[in-house]
Design a protein around this motif. Structure first.
Motif, short mmCIF file in Angstrom:
data_model
loop_
_atom_site.label_atom_id
_atom_site.label_comp_id
_atom_site.label_asym_id
_atom_site.label_seq_id
_atom_site.Cartn_x
_atom_site.Cartn_y
_atom_site.Cartn_z
N ARG A 92 -23.97 -35.65 -16.03
CA ARG A 92 -24.17 -34.28 -16.48
C ARG A 92 -23.84 -33.31 -15.31
NH1 ARG A 92 -28.15 -30.34 -16.96
NH2 ARG A 92 -28.55 -29.69 -19.10
N THR A 113 -22.63 -24.26 -36.06
CA THR A 113 -22.26 -23.80 -34.71
C THR A 113 -23.32 -24.24 -33.71
OG1 THR A 113 -23.37 -21.67 -34.97
CG2 THR A 113 -21.03 -21.76 -35.55
N ALA A 165 -22.98 -26.46 -30.50
CA ALA A 165 -22.68 -26.09 -29.10
C ALA A 165 -23.93 -26.10 -28.22
CB ALA A 165 -22.00 -24.73 -29.04
N ASP A 166 -25.10 -25.82 -28.81
CA ASP A 166 -26.33 -25.85 -28.00
C ASP A 166 -26.64 -27.29 -27.56
OD1 ASP A 166 -26.65 -23.15 -28.03
OD2 ASP A 166 -28.18 -23.10 -29.59
N MET A 216 -26.82 -28.75 -23.66
CA MET A 216 -27.96 -29.50 -23.15
C MET A 216 -27.54 -30.88 -22.63
SD MET A 216 -31.04 -29.37 -22.28
CE MET A 216 -31.90 -27.94 -22.93
N LEU A 274 -31.97 -27.26 -18.61
CA LEU A 274 -30.72 -26.82 -19.23
C LEU A 274 -29.69 -26.50 -18.17
CD1 LEU A 274 -28.90 -25.57 -21.52
CD2 LEU A 274 -30.05 -23.40 -21.04
N ARG A 276 -39.67 -14.85 -29.59
CA ARG A 276 -38.41 -15.54 -29.32
C ARG A 276 -37.70 -15.83 -30.66
NH1 ARG A 276 -36.36 -20.73 -28.52
NH2 ARG A 276 -35.37 -21.01 -26.49
N ALA A 277 -36.37 -15.74 -30.70
CA ALA A 277 -35.61 -15.98 -31.94
C ALA A 277 -35.56 -17.46 -32.27
CB ALA A 277 -34.19 -15.43 -31.79
N VAL A 327 -25.54 -9.41 -22.67
CA VAL A 327 -25.70 -9.49 -21.22
C VAL A 327 -24.45 -8.88 -20.58
CG1 VAL A 327 -27.38 -11.38 -21.09
CG2 VAL A 327 -24.96 -11.94 -21.30
N CYS A 335 -25.64 -17.31 -13.71
CA CYS A 335 -26.69 -18.23 -14.14
C CYS A 335 -27.81 -17.48 -14.86
CB CYS A 335 -27.26 -18.96 -12.93
SG CYS A 335 -26.00 -19.84 -11.98
N ALA A 361 -27.64 -15.67 -17.36
CA ALA A 361 -27.53 -15.78 -18.82
C ALA A 361 -28.23 -17.03 -19.37
CB ALA A 361 -26.07 -15.77 -19.26
N ASP A 362 -28.30 -18.11 -18.57
CA ASP A 362 -29.00 -19.31 -19.05
C ASP A 362 -30.50 -19.04 -19.17
OD1 ASP A 362 -26.70 -20.72 -19.36
OD2 ASP A 362 -26.88 -21.89 -17.53
N MET A 399 -31.00 -17.00 -22.36
CA MET A 399 -30.97 -17.86 -23.56
C MET A 399 -32.31 -18.56 -23.74
SD MET A 399 -27.30 -19.75 -24.04
CE MET A 399 -27.34 -20.76 -22.57
N MET A 400 -32.80 -19.16 -22.64
CA MET A 400 -34.04 -19.95 -22.74
C MET A 400 -35.23 -19.07 -23.14
SD MET A 400 -35.33 -22.88 -22.86
CE MET A 400 -34.23 -24.14 -22.24
N THR A 423 -28.77 -17.88 -28.29
CA THR A 423 -28.02 -18.96 -27.64
C THR A 423 -26.52 -18.92 -27.99
OG1 THR A 423 -28.28 -20.59 -29.41
CG2 THR A 423 -30.07 -20.47 -27.77
N PHE A 424 -25.77 -19.54 -27.11
CA PHE A 424 -24.31 -19.67 -27.28
C PHE A 424 -23.99 -20.39 -28.59
CE2 PHE A 424 -20.49 -22.32 -26.17
CZ PHE A 424 -19.58 -21.29 -26.00
N GLY A 425 -24.78 -21.41 -28.93
CA GLY A 425 -24.53 -22.15 -30.16
C GLY A 425 -24.81 -21.29 -31.38
N LYS A 426 -25.96 -20.64 -31.40
CA LYS A 426 -26.28 -19.80 -32.56
C LYS A 426 -25.37 -18.58 -32.61
CE LYS A 426 -30.85 -19.87 -31.84
NZ LYS A 426 -32.29 -19.58 -32.04
N ILE A 463 -25.73 -14.38 -28.58
CA ILE A 463 -25.70 -13.84 -27.21
C ILE A 463 -24.24 -13.57 -26.88
CG2 ILE A 463 -25.61 -16.11 -26.05
CD1 ILE A 463 -27.40 -14.80 -23.83
N ARG A 464 -23.99 -12.48 -26.19
CA ARG A 464 -22.62 -12.10 -25.89
C ARG A 464 -22.54 -11.53 -24.48
NH1 ARG A 464 -19.24 -7.97 -28.00
NH2 ARG A 464 -20.97 -7.00 -29.12
#
Lengths: 202, 202
Positions: free
Chosen positions: A40, A59, A62-63, A67, B14, B40-41, B50, B60, B62-63, B66-67, B72-75, B78-79
């Motif tokens: 990782r 989507t 991607a999360d 991870m 993460l 939190r969403a 951001v 970093c 932005a991580d 997200m947390m 999150t990037f997947g959902k 966040i942009r």
């Protein structure tokens, strides 16, 4: 892997709701690391290209990839290619070795036919769907073999163009007084300003 | 908050390495949630904008965002705005209430002057810097008051343009045989294909 796995639990905490797509990304990431024989990414050792986009089913994939691989939005070493496909290409930046891991059509079909997706299609948010209805799809993804989940292409050697060096310099915007990174400083009427101030009409 | 906090530990897992920027994003996210009075969403209830970009110090951040926020990037909620600034705007998508949380210049200056950044400027990867050298900067960010870390603007009401509905339909590419989401299907010589196959020269 099962729902007690540390990686799954951490992914779930980041992601915020239970669904089959986040674990699908988790499994894809782990499979890609294994195929390349790498760890990782603690820093920026790897790059992840995911073929998904936004505003479509799964989507959340991607999360799970973030991870598993340590390629994160914050570190900037994950990118969406925007093809609406559930595919990960993981690149070892040092050697240029890369692997493409495509989710098998039958796996996506199974997800699409799950009770979970029927609720999602009706507009029910994932967090409002009962865990009992989601668990079969999640458990399947976590337990199935790499072989049954993914089509893993042979390792490719790709030539990487070196990224921009990190910019560690900062300036203070002479208009709003906020700090910006040097590369993003602009000049406006002879003053050093940030992009939003540069773009504001006078 | 301290280094035993669940949120910090999850963020670290993460992110992959210890640094002061991830906790800065964590604290910004928590401060923004508090200012808006929202949770939190779990799904896509919130949007995080951001002002950072890539390839510069402290992305970093932005991580941590997200947390903390569950954006999150997947959902896809966040942009990055790409201004090279350490600022978060968090939006409650239902009410349109939003808050802008800007990291104070002195906080950024303190990070820039830390031993950690001196090593990073010399090209040492964050994961190779001894924890003892990073801890003072991390502990400061985790323990300091919101007031001392951030300039938090008054809540604004913004008018949101509704996003695209999620696309749950899929097709199989008639060229490569892989699944793609319907919105990304293209037509090539009368066949339904994915974007990479559509763009391949014949």
């Amino acid at each position: 892997m099962n729902q007690n796995d540390e990686l799954y639990k951490a992914g779930l905490l980041l992601h915020g709701h239970k669904c089959p797509a986040m674990p699908m990304g988790l499994r894809a990431g782990v499979a890609a690391l294994k195929a390349l024989g790498v760890e990782r990414a603690t820093d920026g050792q790897l790059t992840a290209l995911v073929e998904i986009d936004s505003d479509h089913c799964a989507t959340c994939y991607a999360d799970g990839v973030m991870m598993a691989t340590g390629c994160t939005f914050g570190k900037g070493n994950i990118r969406k290619l925007g093809y609406g496909k559930f595919v990960l290409t993981l690149i070892d930046n040092k050697s240029g070795r890369s692997v493409r891991v495509a989710t098998r059509n039958e796996v996506i079909k199974r997800n699409q036919e799950s009770e979970f997706i029927q609720f999602r299609k009706k507009g029910v948010p994932a967090s409002k769907i009962a865990a009992e209805l989601i668990n079969p799809a999640v458990d399947f993804i976590l337990a199935e073999s790499d072989e049954n989940l993914f089509k893993i292409d042979p390792i490719q050697e790709i030539k990487l163009t070196p990224g921009r060096p990190h910019d560690f310099n900062t300036h203070i915007c002479e208009e709003c007084g906020e700090v910006m990174v040097e590369r993003y400083a602009r000049i406006k009427n002879g003053k050093t300003v940030c992009i939003p101030c540069a773009e504001k009409s006078a």
